[in-house]
Design a protein around this motif. Structure first.
Motif, PDB file in Angstrom:
ATOM      1  N   ASP A 202      44.923  40.033  19.544  1.00 14.15           N
ATOM      2  CA  ASP A 202      45.795  39.847  18.386  1.00 14.15           C
ATOM      3  C   ASP A 202      47.255  39.911  18.828  1.00 14.15           C
ATOM      4  OD1 ASP A 202      46.961  39.811  15.910  1.00 14.15           O
ATOM      5  OD2 ASP A 202      46.300  41.835  15.332  1.00 14.15           O
ATOM      6  N   PRO A 203      47.712  38.849  19.504  1.00 19.48           N
ATOM      7  CA  PRO A 203      49.052  38.902  20.090  1.00 19.48           C
ATOM      8  C   PRO A 203      50.174  38.905  19.045  1.00 19.48           C
ATOM      9  CG  PRO A 203      48.041  36.737  20.443  1.00 19.48           C
ATOM     10  CD  PRO A 203      47.000  37.587  19.802  1.00 19.48           C
ATOM     11  N   ASP A 204      49.898  38.488  17.824  1.00 20.79           N
ATOM     12  CA  ASP A 204      50.979  38.248  16.868  1.00 20.79           C
ATOM     13  C   ASP A 204      51.366  39.467  16.048  1.00 20.79           C
ATOM     14  OD1 ASP A 204      50.987  35.645  17.779  1.00 20.79           O
ATOM     15  OD2 ASP A 204      49.460  35.040  16.318  1.00 20.79           O
ATOM     16  N   THR A 205      50.464  40.446  15.925  1.00 21.01           N
ATOM     17  CA  THR A 205      50.781  41.618  15.111  1.00 21.01           C
ATOM     18  C   THR A 205      51.770  42.542  15.848  1.00 21.01           C
ATOM     19  OG1 THR A 205      48.630  41.504  14.053  1.00 21.01           O
ATOM     20  CG2 THR A 205      49.732  43.641  13.982  1.00 21.01           C
ATOM     21  N   HIS A 206      52.576  43.228  15.097  1.00 24.42           N
ATOM     22  CA  HIS A 206      53.514  44.205  15.671  1.00 24.42           C
ATOM     23  C   HIS A 206      52.727  45.236  16.497  1.00 24.42           C
ATOM     24  CE1 HIS A 206      56.305  47.543  15.953  1.00 24.42           C
ATOM     25  NE2 HIS A 206      57.283  46.714  15.582  1.00 24.42           N
ATOM     26  N   PRO A 207      53.169  45.482  17.736  1.00 29.26           N
ATOM     27  CA  PRO A 207      52.398  46.382  18.619  1.00 29.26           C
ATOM     28  C   PRO A 207      52.108  47.747  17.986  1.00 29.26           C
ATOM     29  CG  PRO A 207      54.154  45.327  19.840  1.00 29.26           C
ATOM     30  CD  PRO A 207      54.337  44.905  18.410  1.00 29.26           C
ATOM     31  N   HIS A 208      53.000  48.262  17.195  1.00 36.07           N
ATOM     32  CA  HIS A 208      52.768  49.584  16.611  1.00 36.07           C
ATOM     33  C   HIS A 208      51.787  49.574  15.453  1.00 36.07           C
ATOM     34  CE1 HIS A 208      56.777  51.198  18.419  1.00 36.07           C
ATOM     35  NE2 HIS A 208      55.786  51.166  19.293  1.00 36.07           N
ATOM     36  N   LEU A 209      51.462  48.394  14.995  1.00 32.62           N
ATOM     37  CA  LEU A 209      50.482  48.289  13.900  1.00 32.62           C
ATOM     38  C   LEU A 209      49.176  47.652  14.354  1.00 32.62           C
ATOM     39  CD1 LEU A 209      52.781  47.152  10.963  1.00 32.62           C
ATOM     40  CD2 LEU A 209      51.612  49.353  11.219  1.00 32.62           C
ATOM     41  N   ARG A 210      49.113  47.349  15.646  1.00 29.91           N
ATOM     42  CA  ARG A 210      47.946  46.625  16.153  1.00 29.91           C
ATOM     43  C   ARG A 210      46.871  47.601  16.606  1.00 29.91           C
ATOM     44  NH1 ARG A 210      50.193  42.580  20.111  1.00 29.91           N
ATOM     45  NH2 ARG A 210      50.406  44.371  21.493  1.00 29.91           N
ATOM     46  N   ARG A 211      45.635  47.341  16.208  1.00 34.26           N
ATOM     47  CA  ARG A 211      44.530  48.133  16.740  1.00 34.26           C
ATOM     48  C   ARG A 211      44.299  47.769  18.205  1.00 34.26           C
ATOM     49  NH1 ARG A 211      40.938  50.266  13.112  1.00 34.26           N
ATOM     50  NH2 ARG A 211      41.132  49.528  10.979  1.00 34.26           N
ATOM     51  N   GLY A 212      43.952  48.751  19.008  1.00 35.97           N
ATOM     52  CA  GLY A 212      43.462  48.426  20.336  1.00 35.97           C
ATOM     53  C   GLY A 212      42.015  47.951  20.230  1.00 35.97           C
ATOM     54  N   ARG A 213      41.420  47.613  21.365  1.00 43.14           N
ATOM     55  CA  ARG A 213      40.008  47.218  21.359  1.00 43.14           C
ATOM     56  C   ARG A 213      39.288  47.901  22.502  1.00 43.14           C
ATOM     57  NH1 ARG A 213      38.210  42.308  18.913  1.00 43.14           N
ATOM     58  NH2 ARG A 213      36.254  42.745  19.974  1.00 43.14           N
ATOM     59  N   LYS A 214      38.095  48.389  22.191  1.00 39.85           N
ATOM     60  CA  LYS A 214      37.251  48.866  23.292  1.00 39.85           C
ATOM     61  C   LYS A 214      36.711  47.646  24.042  1.00 39.85           C
ATOM     62  CE  LYS A 214      33.914  52.128  23.006  1.00 39.85           C
ATOM     63  NZ  LYS A 214      32.618  52.596  22.486  1.00 39.85           N
ATOM     64  N   LEU A 215      36.636  47.739  25.359  1.00 42.44           N
ATOM     65  CA  LEU A 215      36.029  46.670  26.145  1.00 42.44           C
ATOM     66  C   LEU A 215      34.508  46.819  26.050  1.00 42.44           C
ATOM     67  CD1 LEU A 215      38.391  47.071  29.207  1.00 42.44           C
ATOM     68  CD2 LEU A 215      38.405  45.155  27.597  1.00 42.44           C
ATOM     69  N   VAL A 216      33.875  45.799  25.497  1.00 44.99           N
ATOM     70  CA  VAL A 216      32.421  45.805  25.387  1.00 44.99           C
ATOM     71  C   VAL A 216      31.916  44.607  26.174  1.00 44.99           C
ATOM     72  CG1 VAL A 216      30.456  45.633  23.840  1.00 44.99           C
ATOM     73  CG2 VAL A 216      32.477  46.961  23.165  1.00 44.99           C
ATOM     74  N   VAL A 217      31.302  44.892  27.312  1.00 44.38           N
ATOM     75  CA  VAL A 217      30.997  43.847  28.286  1.00 44.38           C
ATOM     76  C   VAL A 217      29.489  43.687  28.441  1.00 44.38           C
ATOM     77  CG1 VAL A 217      31.369  43.066  30.652  1.00 44.38           C
ATOM     78  CG2 VAL A 217      33.100  44.489  29.532  1.00 44.38           C
ATOM     79  N   GLN A 218      29.026  42.458  28.360  1.00 46.16           N
ATOM     80  CA  GLN A 218      27.629  42.153  28.665  1.00 46.16           C
ATOM     81  C   GLN A 218      27.586  41.495  30.031  1.00 46.16           C
ATOM     82  OE1 GLN A 218      24.822  42.242  25.620  1.00 46.16           O
ATOM     83  NE2 GLN A 218      26.076  43.999  26.093  1.00 46.16           N
ATOM     84  N   ILE A 219      26.677  41.962  30.882  1.00 43.92           N
ATOM     85  CA  ILE A 219      26.629  41.460  32.253  1.00 43.92           C
ATOM     86  C   ILE A 219      25.197  41.087  32.600  1.00 43.92           C
ATOM     87  CG2 ILE A 219      26.438  43.819  33.193  1.00 43.92           C
ATOM     88  CD1 ILE A 219      28.088  42.850  35.619  1.00 43.92           C
ATOM     89  N   GLY A 220      25.025  39.950  33.262  1.00 42.57           N
ATOM     90  CA  GLY A 220      23.667  39.554  33.648  1.00 42.57           C
ATOM     91  C   GLY A 220      23.693  38.251  34.422  1.00 42.57           C
ATOM     92  N   GLU A 221      22.502  37.848  34.905  1.00 44.76           N
ATOM     93  CA  GLU A 221      22.381  36.570  35.574  1.00 44.76           C
ATOM     94  C   GLU A 221      21.998  35.524  34.531  1.00 44.76           C
ATOM     95  OE1 GLU A 221      21.285  39.793  36.622  1.00 44.76           O
ATOM     96  OE2 GLU A 221      19.691  39.145  37.973  1.00 44.76           O
ATOM     97  N   THR A 222      22.399  34.271  34.757  1.00 46.03           N
ATOM     98  CA  THR A 222      22.100  33.222  33.764  1.00 46.03           C
ATOM     99  C   THR A 222      20.593  33.094  33.562  1.00 46.03           C
ATOM    100  OG1 THR A 222      22.262  31.593  35.529  1.00 46.03           O
ATOM    101  CG2 THR A 222      24.210  31.906  34.155  1.00 46.03           C
ATOM    102  N   PHE A 223      19.834  33.242  34.630  1.00 45.48           N
ATOM    103  CA  PHE A 223      18.384  33.316  34.504  1.00 45.48           C
ATOM    104  C   PHE A 223      17.959  34.720  34.923  1.00 45.48           C
ATOM    105  CE2 PHE A 223      19.109  28.794  34.911  1.00 45.48           C
ATOM    106  CZ  PHE A 223      18.244  28.257  33.969  1.00 45.48           C
ATOM    107  N   GLY A 224      17.316  35.443  34.012  1.00 40.27           N
ATOM    108  CA  GLY A 224      16.978  36.835  34.291  1.00 40.27           C
ATOM    109  C   GLY A 224      15.597  36.970  34.902  1.00 40.27           C
ATOM    110  N   ASP A 225      14.978  38.100  34.632  1.00 40.68           N
ATOM    111  CA  ASP A 225      13.650  38.405  35.123  1.00 40.68           C
ATOM    112  C   ASP A 225      12.698  37.256  34.791  1.00 40.68           C
ATOM    113  OD1 ASP A 225      12.087  40.178  36.455  1.00 40.68           O
ATOM    114  OD2 ASP A 225      11.436  41.264  34.661  1.00 40.68           O
TER     115      ASP A 225
END
Lengths: 306, 548
Positions: free
Chosen positions: B397-420
């Motif tokens: 959210d680059p446009d909101t005033h930094p002091h009013l902007r929520r941060g975000r937790k990094l939620v990352v999914q990781i894997g191979e394109t073809f799994g088990d």
């Protein structure tokens, strides 16, 4: 050289390596000339029937090379293709190598990594095992040394275990396993009470390199590195063994003694205690040098047959 | 006049009935069936302790053996449906209704029993939600819990696997409920008091330890080079630029690879002390080399891990330990830590759709959630700042005033394109939807919602979903790292190239990573034995992981 290659552990793990990496690290650098290599495209004629992929070398590398300057013949099974199992072409390549060894009087190094015979080409595979054993014994009778090296993921099972037993010297790591029937097959046929294949500590202390070494089922125990295998192979070729009727008589007598001595043991640890090793409980956890220091002098030896 | 203390009266009656089979608080294991018949009532809400690790196994078996003619229609409220006995209870008609959160090994059977109507499902929760509901509208009447030892007063020692026990006991014991504990042995003095005896009403001596599953042990020998590549991408493309110090890892092989690359690859990037210092994490054996190399400052744990006990006790600067020296774990606190105090969650999954929703459910397996959604979600109640949180917020959210902007937790999914088994990770439609339709659920069991996911990592690169401005961009960013799966082949080449120019998609070469460098020799340990040796012999792996 990138940063990454600089920090890599320079010891090549035998357990982790492929068949080609094993041979490369075993023989004198760049000395291998491969026979019937991938370019010859001698693939299995059977696997396609089952919709299974083939491999251009059928899972075994054979050739001639130098070991510490001495001309030898070498073979290495690729455990990651069909569990290193013997098929028609795979077996024929090893038969040919052993016949060449007898004809040219050159010693042979076989890097086993096999579950036994391929179920998909069972008849051809079983015949190959018989032919390999015959060729191996004839080569040995002609004075050729055949050294088996065992430390791969698949171990050395089924017909591979029978062939290994005919070798003049076996070099093994702790991870290497030697047997004929595998843990899962024993459990399936005899029940989990007889053999719990999921109890890996039990599997290794029954079939693993340390136990085989202690009861004379293998001759040299080495650390899991290609350099250790190379040093042990050089050592084995410089102390040749003889195969004749006297060797077989001695081995028969040793096996009878072994049965009398350990036949009632329920677990490998009882055998280790009976050998006079103390303590035995942490034996599996010891590294090779501590293990050899505690147990090396108390093992049974096999005298060129096992 | 209205009676205002009926719950206490009921509890007193249960204690009186149960005491016929007890000496003080001690009940003999042989008397368990009759004892349970005496203290339970039809329709009771029962918490049978069990999660993805520890199990009150003796009490579970005993409960499955009570007479359904006497005890029936129980409402089970428990974290884990893991043991066969947990479902036998429903098959025999002892219990009818279920609220739970995790069912790993019973995923197929629980799905069949839900289809056939043998189980009446309340809801599948995350751990924290279920714990929360213990204090609101799912308070147990009876809790059947597990500990290592007890004294005659009922003080309990849970050892390293404290896990859910304090939460269950708190909700049950302070709201008129009955607490029954199985212990290995009754001793004169417990090594430490994890649960005070006045909260515990009966104790059963099992004569053997409760069952614990070594769920968090990943054998380094099974880590593939593709997984190593994904780990390198995550370290160089996410951990380094965001400066992630506080985090949680899932249990997959990709994150195990990250743990094993920290002392090698991470070291070459100069990241020691800058990332991965504080963790909400179980004691993963694969973290041993990083701990030994001085990367880690502190770890709080949900539970313990079989074989790690001595190592933890010898590293009390890193772990939370009690006076007895052993680990003190606590699932509720650690889940809260994972939700609010971590800047990143990274984990593997089975299916990801084009909106970024992910699920571990397949049409015939109902695995539940456990805690991943607690860690893998952006907590809207968070009010403290940190560098990664602010940076992620600014990207979203680059446009909101930094002091009013929520941060975000990094939620990352990781894997191979073809799994088990070469099953594609990316799908047009989650099988969770099919399951929801079959069971007529209000919600499809989605593990991580797409709007919580910030990045997806595969061997093809990293998709930064924070930088996507609309649905189309999001879809193409996901297709762009989906490789040769049908989803990947369906990408719009031009749009994917534009996304790459904007840094929404970053390929290995964009990050200066040569895929040929992804080699097993980079792993700080390549086998379980290496882990044992790295621990100085303090880690004692269970037999099933050994090859020596």
């Amino acid at each position: 050289m990138s940063v990454i290659s600089a920090l890599r552990n320079e010891t090549t793990s035998w357990y982790e390596a492929s068949a080609r990496q094993r041979i490369d690290a075993l023989v004198d650098r760049g000395s291998l000339t491969e026979f019937v290599g991938p370019a010859a495209r001698e693939t299995s004629p059977h696997l396609a029937i089952f919709g299974l992929p083939t491999q251009l070398d059928d899972g075994i590398v054979v050739g001639e090379a130098a070991l510490d300057g001495r001309a030898v013949l070498v073979a290495a099974q690729e455990g990651r293709f069909m569990g290193g199992a013997f098929g028609e072409v795979h077996g024929a390549k090893l038969v040919g190598l052993l016949r060449a060894a007898r004809a040219t009087r050159r010693d042979v190094l076989i890097c086993f990594d096999t579950g036994g015979v391929r179920l998909q080409e069972a008849n051809a595979g079983e015949l190959a095992i018989a032919e390999i054993i015959r060729a191996l014994v004839l080569a040995r009778l002609a004075g050729v040394q055949v050294v088996g090296l065992i430390g791969g993921r698949a171990g050395c099972y089924g017909g591979g275990g029978l062939i290994a037993a005919c070798c003049s010297t076996l070099i093994v790591t702790e991870q290497g396993r030697i047997s004929v029937t595998g843990p899962e097959v024993i459990e399936t046929n005899k029940g989990v009470e007889e053999f719990d294949s999921k109890d890996r500590a039990f599997v290794w202390r029954t079939m693993g390199g340390k136990h085989r070494y202690l009861i004379g089922g293998a001759d040299r125990l080495v650390a899991d590195s290609a350099a250790a295998f190379r040093a042990a192979a050089i050592g084995a070729l410089s102390s040749p063994t003889v195969l004749d009727a006297g060797t077989l008589d001695a081995e028969q007598a040793r096996l009878e003694r072994r049965l009398a001595r350990f036949g009632t043991a329920e677990d490998a640890t009882e055998i280790w205690s009976a050998l006079g090793i103390d303590p035995v409980d942490d034996l599996p956890a010891l590294d090779e040098s501590s293990f050899l220091a505690r147990a090396g002098g108390k093992r049974e030896s096999a005298d060129g047959a096992r | 006049m209205k009676a205002w203390a009926t719950q206490k009266a009921t509890r007193a009656a249960r204690i009186e009935a149960g005491s016929r089979y007890a000496r003080g608080k001690a009940v003999a294991a042989a008397d368990l069936p009759r004892f349970l018949d005496a203290v339970l009532r039809p329709g009771d809400r029962v918490c049978l302790e069990g999660d993805n690790q520890k199990q009150a196994d003796l009490l579970a078996t005993a409960l499955a053996d009570v007479d359904p003619a006497k005890i029936h229609d129980l409402h089970m409220v428990q974290s884990g449906v893991v043991l066969p006995a947990h479902l036998d209870i429903f098959e025999k008609g002892i219990a009818r209704r279920l609220d739970y959160s995790y069912s790993g090994p019973q995923a197929a059977r629980i799905a069949r029993m839900l289809f056939s109507g043998q189980i009446e499902l309340g809801a599948v929760h995350t751990y924290l939600e279920l714990f929360a509901r213990y204090f609101v509208d799912l308070t147990p009447n009876v809790a059947l819990i597990a500990a290592v030892s007890a004294d005659v007063a009922g003080n309990l020692y849970t050892g390293p696997n404290t896990e859910d026990t304090p939460t269950i006991v708190e909700a049950t014991s302070f709201k008129g409920g009955l607490v029954i504990a199985q212990v290995k042995e009754i001793v004169d003095q417990v090594p430490r008091v994890d649960i005070p005896g006045d909260q515990v009403h009966f104790v059963v001596e099992a004569g053997k330890p409760f069952y614990v599953e070594p769920l968090f042990t990943r054998d380094p020998a099974a880590i593939t080079e593709t997984q190593i590549l994904t780990a390198m991408l995550a370290i160089k493309g996410l951990y380094a630029p965001y400066g992630v110090r506080r985090l949680n890892h899932g249990i997959g092989f990709n994150t195990a690879a990250i743990e094993l690359l920290l002392p090698t690859y991470g070291e070459t990037l100069g990241l020691k002390g800058k990332v991965c210092t504080h963790w909400a994490l179980n004691p993963h054996p694969t973290l041993i080399p990083a701990i030994e190399a001085g990367w880690v400052e502190q770890i709080h744990c949900f539970g313990s891990e079989v074989g790690m006990e001595d190592y933890i006790a010898a590293r009390s600067d890193i772990f939370f330990t009690g006076l007895d020296g052993s680990l003190r774990s606590n699932r509720a606190f650690c889940q809260t830590a994972g939700l609010y105090a971590c800047d990143m969650f990274i984990g593997s999954t089975l299916q990801i759709d084009l909106a970024g929703h992910s699920s571990t459910v397949t049409a015939s397996r109902m695995a539940g959630f456990g805690g991943a959604p607690n860690m893998g979600s952006d907590p809207r109640g968070r009010r403290h700042s940190s560098e990664p949180w602010l940076k992620a917020g600014a990207e979203a959210d680059p446009d909101t005033h930094p002091h009013l902007r929520r941060g975000r937790k990094l939620v990352v999914q990781i894997g191979e394109t073809f799994g088990d088994q070469n099953v594609p990770l990316f799908v047009e439609r989650l099988e969770a939807l099919t399951l929801a339709e079959k069971l007529d659920l209000d919600l499809a069991p989605v593990m991580i919602y797409g709007d919580d996911v910030t990045h997806i990592v595969t061997e093809e690169g990293i998709a930064n979903l924070l930088l996507c401005r609309d649905r189309d961009e999001r879809e193409q960013a996901i297709r762009g790292i989906a490789g040769y799966t049908d989803i990947g082949r369906g990408r719009d080449r031009k749009m994917v190239e534009r996304l790459r120019e904007r840094g929404v998609i970053r390929r290995p070469e964009d990050l200066g990573i040569d895929p040929l460098d992804a080699d097993r020799r980079l792993l700080a340990a390549r086998s379980i034995k290496d882990l044992m040796l790295a621990s100085g012999g303090l880690y004692r792996p269970p037999s099933r992981f050994r090859n020596w």
